[in-house]
Design a protein around this motif. Sequence first.
Motif, mmCIF file in Angstrom:
data_model
loop_
_atom_site.group_PDB
_atom_site.id
_atom_site.type_symbol
_atom_site.label_atom_id
_atom_site.label_comp_id
_atom_site.label_asym_id
_atom_site.label_seq_id
_atom_site.Cartn_x
_atom_site.Cartn_y
_atom_site.Cartn_z
ATOM 1 N N MET A 21 0.853 -1.190 0.000
ATOM 2 C CA MET A 21 0.000 0.000 0.000
ATOM 3 C C MET A 21 0.887 1.237 0.000
ATOM 4 S SD MET A 21 -3.252 0.571 -0.039
ATOM 5 C CE MET A 21 -4.475 1.839 0.271
ATOM 6 N N SER A 22 0.718 2.106 -1.003
ATOM 7 C CA SER A 22 1.577 3.279 -1.099
ATOM 8 C C SER A 22 1.130 4.361 -0.116
ATOM 9 C CB SER A 22 1.537 3.839 -2.524
ATOM 10 O OG SER A 22 0.234 4.257 -2.873
ATOM 11 N N ILE A 23 2.047 5.273 0.174
ATOM 12 C CA ILE A 23 1.794 6.361 1.114
ATOM 13 C C ILE A 23 1.104 7.512 0.389
ATOM 14 C CG2 ILE A 23 2.955 8.158 2.477
ATOM 15 C CD1 ILE A 23 5.011 6.056 3.256
ATOM 16 N N GLU A 24 0.132 8.142 1.052
ATOM 17 C CA GLU A 24 -0.538 9.324 0.521
ATOM 18 C C GLU A 24 -0.136 10.518 1.375
ATOM 19 O OE1 GLU A 24 -2.381 9.878 -2.107
ATOM 20 O OE2 GLU A 24 -2.317 7.790 -2.811
ATOM 21 N N PRO A 25 0.708 11.420 0.866
ATOM 22 C CA PRO A 25 1.125 12.565 1.675
ATOM 23 C C PRO A 25 -0.039 13.510 1.940
ATOM 24 C CG PRO A 25 1.884 12.803 -0.592
ATOM 25 C CD PRO A 25 1.313 11.424 -0.473
ATOM 26 N N SER A 26 -0.064 14.105 3.121
ATOM 27 C CA SER A 26 -1.158 14.999 3.487
ATOM 28 C C SER A 26 -0.755 16.474 3.468
ATOM 29 C CB SER A 26 -1.690 14.640 4.882
ATOM 30 O OG SER A 26 -0.653 14.739 5.853
ATOM 31 N N SER A 27 0.528 16.758 3.313
ATOM 32 C CA SER A 27 0.978 18.149 3.292
ATOM 33 C C SER A 27 2.352 18.234 2.635
ATOM 34 C CB SER A 27 1.049 18.716 4.710
ATOM 35 O OG SER A 27 2.076 18.075 5.447
ATOM 36 N N VAL A 28 2.742 19.468 2.324
ATOM 37 C CA VAL A 28 4.084 19.701 1.768
ATOM 38 C C VAL A 28 5.142 19.293 2.783
ATOM 39 C CG1 VAL A 28 5.668 21.445 0.864
ATOM 40 C CG2 VAL A 28 3.230 21.572 0.306
ATOM 41 N N THR A 29 4.863 19.556 4.054
ATOM 42 C CA THR A 29 5.805 19.179 5.111
ATOM 43 C C THR A 29 5.990 17.670 5.169
ATOM 44 O OG1 THR A 29 5.143 21.112 6.414
ATOM 45 C CG2 THR A 29 6.296 19.363 7.582
ATOM 46 N N ASP A 30 4.908 16.916 4.980
ATOM 47 C CA ASP A 30 5.007 15.457 4.938
ATOM 48 C C ASP A 30 5.979 15.000 3.864
ATOM 49 O OD1 ASP A 30 3.333 14.944 6.999
ATOM 50 O OD2 ASP A 30 1.641 14.259 5.796
ATOM 51 N N VAL A 31 5.864 15.623 2.687
ATOM 52 C CA VAL A 31 6.736 15.250 1.570
ATOM 53 C C VAL A 31 8.184 15.605 1.885
ATOM 54 C CG1 VAL A 31 7.278 15.675 -0.855
ATOM 55 C CG2 VAL A 31 4.900 15.469 -0.133
ATOM 56 N N ALA A 32 8.404 16.814 2.417
ATOM 57 C CA ALA A 32 9.772 17.236 2.745
ATOM 58 C C ALA A 32 10.408 16.293 3.762
ATOM 59 C CB ALA A 32 9.757 18.671 3.282
ATOM 60 N N ASP A 33 9.648 15.967 4.803
ATOM 61 C CA ASP A 33 10.172 15.063 5.839
ATOM 62 C C ASP A 33 10.399 13.664 5.277
ATOM 63 O OD1 ASP A 33 10.050 17.131 7.639
ATOM 64 O OD2 ASP A 33 8.145 16.501 8.540
ATOM 65 N N GLY A 34 9.481 13.205 4.441
ATOM 66 C CA GLY A 34 9.603 11.869 3.868
ATOM 67 C C GLY A 34 10.801 11.742 2.950
ATOM 68 N N LEU A 35 11.052 12.763 2.137
ATOM 69 C CA LEU A 35 12.208 12.722 1.244
ATOM 70 C C LEU A 35 13.513 12.753 2.037
ATOM 71 C CD1 LEU A 35 11.033 15.083 -1.658
ATOM 72 C CD2 LEU A 35 11.288 12.598 -1.736
ATOM 73 N N ARG A 36 13.527 13.517 3.120
ATOM 74 C CA ARG A 36 14.737 13.546 3.963
ATOM 75 C C ARG A 36 15.001 12.177 4.587
ATOM 76 N NH1 ARG A 36 12.338 18.496 5.826
ATOM 77 N NH2 ARG A 36 13.364 20.300 4.873
ATOM 78 N N ARG A 37 13.922 11.508 4.982
ATOM 79 C CA ARG A 37 14.094 10.191 5.611
ATOM 80 C C ARG A 37 14.734 9.185 4.664
ATOM 81 N NH1 ARG A 37 8.917 11.099 7.704
ATOM 82 N NH2 ARG A 37 8.006 9.714 6.122
ATOM 83 N N VAL A 38 14.497 9.350 3.363
ATOM 84 C CA VAL A 38 15.061 8.389 2.400
ATOM 85 C C VAL A 38 16.346 8.913 1.772
ATOM 86 C CG1 VAL A 38 12.822 7.335 1.918
ATOM 87 C CG2 VAL A 38 13.601 9.253 0.484
ATOM 88 N N GLY A 39 16.914 9.984 2.361
ATOM 89 C CA GLY A 39 18.239 10.427 1.932
ATOM 90 C C GLY A 39 18.269 11.484 0.858
ATOM 91 N N TYR A 40 17.163 12.211 0.665
ATOM 92 C CA TYR A 40 17.131 13.280 -0.343
ATOM 93 C C TYR A 40 16.744 14.569 0.363
ATOM 94 C CZ TYR A 40 16.236 15.607 -4.826
ATOM 95 O OH TYR A 40 16.271 16.460 -5.926
ATOM 96 N N LEU A 41 17.571 15.604 0.251
ATOM 97 C CA LEU A 41 17.306 16.873 0.921
ATOM 98 C C LEU A 41 16.683 17.846 -0.074
ATOM 99 C CD1 LEU A 41 20.536 17.368 3.076
ATOM 100 C CD2 LEU A 41 18.371 16.291 3.701
ATOM 101 N N PRO A 42 15.365 18.017 -0.035
ATOM 102 C CA PRO A 42 14.700 18.858 -1.032
ATOM 103 C C PRO A 42 14.688 20.329 -0.635
ATOM 104 C CG PRO A 42 13.057 17.862 0.381
ATOM 105 C CD PRO A 42 14.398 17.377 0.880
ATOM 106 N N GLY A 43 14.658 21.205 -1.635
ATOM 107 C CA GLY A 43 14.369 22.598 -1.381
ATOM 108 C C GLY A 43 12.863 22.794 -1.243
ATOM 109 N N GLU A 44 12.444 24.002 -0.909
ATOM 110 C CA GLU A 44 11.022 24.261 -0.707
ATOM 111 C C GLU A 44 10.215 24.000 -1.974
ATOM 112 O OE1 GLU A 44 10.324 28.113 0.904
ATOM 113 O OE2 GLU A 44 11.557 27.785 2.687
ATOM 114 N N SER A 45 10.700 24.480 -3.110
ATOM 115 C CA SER A 45 9.965 24.304 -4.365
ATOM 116 C C SER A 45 9.880 22.826 -4.751
ATOM 117 C CB SER A 45 10.626 25.104 -5.491
ATOM 118 O OG SER A 45 11.977 24.714 -5.665
ATOM 119 N N THR A 46 10.926 22.066 -4.453
ATOM 120 C CA THR A 46 10.918 20.632 -4.759
ATOM 121 C C THR A 46 9.847 19.913 -3.945
ATOM 122 O OG1 THR A 46 13.279 20.673 -5.275
ATOM 123 C CG2 THR A 46 12.297 18.524 -4.812
ATOM 124 N N SER A 47 9.758 20.228 -2.667
ATOM 125 C CA SER A 47 8.745 19.605 -1.809
ATOM 126 C C SER A 47 7.338 19.972 -2.271
ATOM 127 C CB SER A 47 8.949 20.041 -0.356
ATOM 128 O OG SER A 47 10.225 19.678 0.107
#
Length: 295
Positions: free
Chosen positions: A1-27
């Motif tokens: 079952m895939s994850i459904e992000p609920s906010s931009v912050t969720d995406v930013a935190d999730g990408l950091r957890r998997v080793g990718y540091l996004p900028g604001e526009s990327t998130s």
Amino acid sequence: MSIEPSSVTDVADGLRRVGYLPGESTSLVSYLAAKLGKPVLVEGPAGVGKTELAKALSRYLERSLVRLQCYEGLDEAKALYEWNYRKQLLRIQAEERGAGWEAVQEDIFSEEFLLARPLMTAISAEEPVVLLIDEIDKTDQEFEAMLLELLSDFQISIPELGLIEARTQPVVVLTSNNSRELTEALKRRCLYLWLDYPEVEHELAIVRLHAPDLSETVARKLVDLIQQVRALDLKKPPSIAESIDWARALLLLGADDIDADVFRETMSIIVKHRTDLDTVAERVGIKLSDVNAPL
């Protein structure tokens, strides 16, 4: 079952957890892509993390990654589908003698005889995937036109079978090194993200993430030198991945500083063309020699 992000912050935190540091526009753009179901066109110089963004989204969203690597001359047969002609021929040969064409036509032009390529694999997947269309700028405008139906409605028209619609909604990431201008029709269907080489502090954070045991002093000097090298007129400036490789190499070699000798010995990790090596050695290596010269 895939994850459904609920906010931009969720995406930013999730990408950091998997080793990718996004900028604001990327998130932000990644969040909108997941929620709106629109493809993302990511443009920028080679080596700034465009492809890695798609891989990170795949890990964060817990979706399989389907990758189409583009190249000059790529056609529908390699990107969409093609018929398994050998299997079709065997099926025809196995048919009873005297059977007419009508008796086997519907059979051999069925999904059983279809070889799915990356684009069709992505829309026919039972579970949602991340579809990476890498280096779209290497193809021609005819290939872009073929993509429009897929990117607009997530469906493919196969003459022998009819319309194949997506079973699930893929997250689509198209990357471009900006080597040619893409068509307006393609851009209209996509969200847009420009990725450039990171600022000093952002790149330092990336290096520290991937080489946490490297001392703060060496890591900062490494990033400062990378920024100096990129400012030169080079055939190929060093990528973020090469910054990480250099950091790991210095760590492996036990370097506690980057002096002129260390720089000269390891320079080929970040500089990959003969003429660039001469330029960097002259413009950066000599400066390091002057800094480290005895008073």
